[in-house]
Design an enzyme around this catalytic site. Sequence first.
Site, mmCIF file in Angstrom:
data_model
loop_
_atom_site.group_PDB
_atom_site.id
_atom_site.type_symbol
_atom_site.label_atom_id
_atom_site.label_comp_id
_atom_site.label_asym_id
_atom_site.label_seq_id
_atom_site.Cartn_x
_atom_site.Cartn_y
_atom_site.Cartn_z
ATOM 1 N N ASP A 66 33.262 -19.434 39.354
ATOM 2 C CA ASP A 66 33.960 -20.183 38.319
ATOM 3 C C ASP A 66 35.462 -19.950 38.454
ATOM 4 O O ASP A 66 35.907 -18.830 38.698
ATOM 5 C CB ASP A 66 33.470 -19.734 36.929
ATOM 6 C CG ASP A 66 33.854 -20.712 35.839
ATOM 7 O OD1 ASP A 66 32.951 -21.336 35.266
ATOM 8 O OD2 ASP A 66 35.063 -20.855 35.551
ATOM 9 N N ILE A 67 36.223 -21.025 38.288
ATOM 10 C CA ILE A 67 37.685 -20.938 38.456
ATOM 11 C C ILE A 67 38.330 -20.104 37.348
ATOM 12 O O ILE A 67 39.408 -19.551 37.535
ATOM 13 C CB ILE A 67 38.295 -22.362 38.544
ATOM 14 C CG1 ILE A 67 39.582 -22.375 39.326
ATOM 15 C CG2 ILE A 67 38.437 -22.998 37.171
ATOM 16 C CD1 ILE A 67 40.016 -23.769 39.753
ATOM 17 N N ASN A 114 25.241 -24.671 29.200
ATOM 18 C CA ASN A 114 25.834 -25.356 28.057
ATOM 19 C C ASN A 114 25.429 -26.825 28.122
ATOM 20 O O ASN A 114 25.488 -27.439 29.186
ATOM 21 C CB ASN A 114 27.360 -25.245 28.095
ATOM 22 C CG ASN A 114 27.832 -23.813 27.939
ATOM 23 O OD1 ASN A 114 27.235 -23.033 27.205
ATOM 24 N ND2 ASN A 114 28.899 -23.457 28.643
ATOM 25 N N GLY A 159 29.109 -26.830 23.987
ATOM 26 C CA GLY A 159 30.304 -26.348 24.683
ATOM 27 C C GLY A 159 30.409 -26.810 26.125
ATOM 28 O O GLY A 159 31.141 -26.221 26.914
ATOM 29 N N GLN A 160 29.701 -27.886 26.483
ATOM 30 C CA GLN A 160 29.746 -28.364 27.875
ATOM 31 C C GLN A 160 31.056 -29.104 28.131
ATOM 32 O O GLN A 160 31.456 -29.967 27.334
ATOM 33 C CB GLN A 160 28.558 -29.288 28.151
ATOM 34 C CG GLN A 160 28.466 -29.704 29.614
ATOM 35 C CD GLN A 160 27.173 -30.441 29.939
ATOM 36 O OE1 GLN A 160 26.341 -30.680 29.059
ATOM 37 N NE2 GLN A 160 27.008 -30.810 31.192
ATOM 38 N N HIS A 170 24.958 -27.441 35.480
ATOM 39 C CA HIS A 170 25.258 -26.181 36.157
ATOM 40 C C HIS A 170 24.750 -25.027 35.323
ATOM 41 O O HIS A 170 24.740 -25.072 34.101
ATOM 42 C CB HIS A 170 26.768 -26.032 36.412
ATOM 43 C CG HIS A 170 27.625 -26.252 35.207
ATOM 44 N ND1 HIS A 170 27.928 -27.519 34.737
ATOM 45 C CD2 HIS A 170 28.240 -25.383 34.370
ATOM 46 C CE1 HIS A 170 28.684 -27.413 33.657
ATOM 47 N NE2 HIS A 170 28.888 -26.122 33.408
ATOM 48 N N LEU A 171 24.347 -23.979 36.044
ATOM 49 C CA LEU A 171 23.879 -22.744 35.423
ATOM 50 C C LEU A 171 24.962 -21.684 35.615
ATOM 51 O O LEU A 171 25.306 -21.346 36.756
ATOM 52 C CB LEU A 171 22.566 -22.314 36.101
ATOM 53 C CG LEU A 171 21.943 -20.990 35.663
ATOM 54 C CD1 LEU A 171 21.545 -21.021 34.188
ATOM 55 C CD2 LEU A 171 20.712 -20.681 36.540
ATOM 56 N N HIS A 172 25.508 -21.202 34.500
ATOM 57 C CA HIS A 172 26.467 -20.100 34.577
ATOM 58 C C HIS A 172 25.693 -18.806 34.813
ATOM 59 O O HIS A 172 24.684 -18.548 34.144
ATOM 60 C CB HIS A 172 27.213 -19.918 33.250
ATOM 61 C CG HIS A 172 28.151 -21.026 32.893
ATOM 62 N ND1 HIS A 172 29.509 -20.957 33.101
ATOM 63 C CD2 HIS A 172 27.926 -22.232 32.327
ATOM 64 C CE1 HIS A 172 30.073 -22.067 32.667
ATOM 65 N NE2 HIS A 172 29.140 -22.863 32.189
HETATM 66 P P1 5GP Z 1 30.830 -25.863 30.942
HETATM 67 O O1 5GP Z 1 31.718 -25.618 29.762
HETATM 68 O O2 5GP Z 1 30.776 -27.332 31.308
HETATM 69 O O3 5GP Z 1 29.472 -25.235 30.799
HETATM 70 O O4 5GP Z 1 31.488 -25.066 32.119
HETATM 71 C C1 5GP Z 1 32.311 -25.636 33.084
HETATM 72 C C2 5GP Z 1 32.863 -24.495 33.900
HETATM 73 O O5 5GP Z 1 33.408 -25.023 35.078
HETATM 74 C C3 5GP Z 1 33.985 -23.715 33.195
HETATM 75 O O6 5GP Z 1 33.609 -22.343 33.095
HETATM 76 C C4 5GP Z 1 35.196 -23.927 34.102
HETATM 77 O O7 5GP Z 1 35.998 -22.765 34.217
HETATM 78 C C5 5GP Z 1 34.564 -24.312 35.430
HETATM 79 N N1 5GP Z 1 35.369 -25.214 36.233
HETATM 80 C C6 5GP Z 1 35.988 -26.352 35.818
HETATM 81 N N2 5GP Z 1 36.621 -26.938 36.828
HETATM 82 C C7 5GP Z 1 36.417 -26.161 37.914
HETATM 83 C C8 5GP Z 1 36.844 -26.254 39.282
HETATM 84 O O8 5GP Z 1 37.545 -27.168 39.700
HETATM 85 N N3 5GP Z 1 36.412 -25.267 40.110
HETATM 86 C C9 5GP Z 1 35.638 -24.237 39.688
HETATM 87 N N4 5GP Z 1 35.293 -23.329 40.587
HETATM 88 N N5 5GP Z 1 35.222 -24.121 38.406
HETATM 89 C C10 5GP Z 1 35.614 -25.070 37.537
#
Ligand code: 5GP
Length: 122
Positions: free
Chosen positions: A30-31, A95, A101-102, A108-110
């Site tokens: 994750d970035i 999420n 909170g998506q 995707h699975l964190h």
């Molecule tokens: P969500 O809130 O949709 O469950 O999580 C999205 C996740 O994607 C966030 O934790 C965010 O930091 C990560 N993310 C968003 N854009 C990028 C990207 O360009 N590269 C990477 N590696 N992670 C990203």
Amino acid sequence: MDNCIFCKIAAGTIPSKKVYEDEDLIVFHDIQPAAPVHLLIVPREHLPTLAECTDKHQALLGKMMLLAPKLAQELGGGYELTADGPAGGFRALVNTGPDGGQEVYHLHLHVMGGPRPWRGQH
Ligand code: 5GP
Ligand code: ZN
């Protein structure tokens, strides 16, 4: 999907810190990590949310879940049962939707693991 950041990462048109890939999945850091080890397990297929998955995605979802402990283990965020009891560990989280909170609408699975000293011993 043309405008999807995770489709672009899967296609290699946007760079990522990739840790695993196969014909179905890609996994990268994750970035904005929320834990010492914070991975995103992402299917190559563009599925917007968990709620859009159907019976035909059962094997894919199972594969994502089973990959989580393996990669957490390899990357230092793993769980183990020691002589003193359970140790280490990680969260595996999906999420879903605005109230979930998506932010990125590509499933995707964190996987978040590793020691988190700022959270105390709990
Ligand atoms: P969500 O809130 O949709 O469950 O999580 C999205 C996740 O994607 C966030 O934790 C965010 O930091 C990560 N993310 C968003 N854009 C990028 C990207 O360009 N590269 C990477 N590696 N992670 C990203
Ligand atoms: Zn996508």
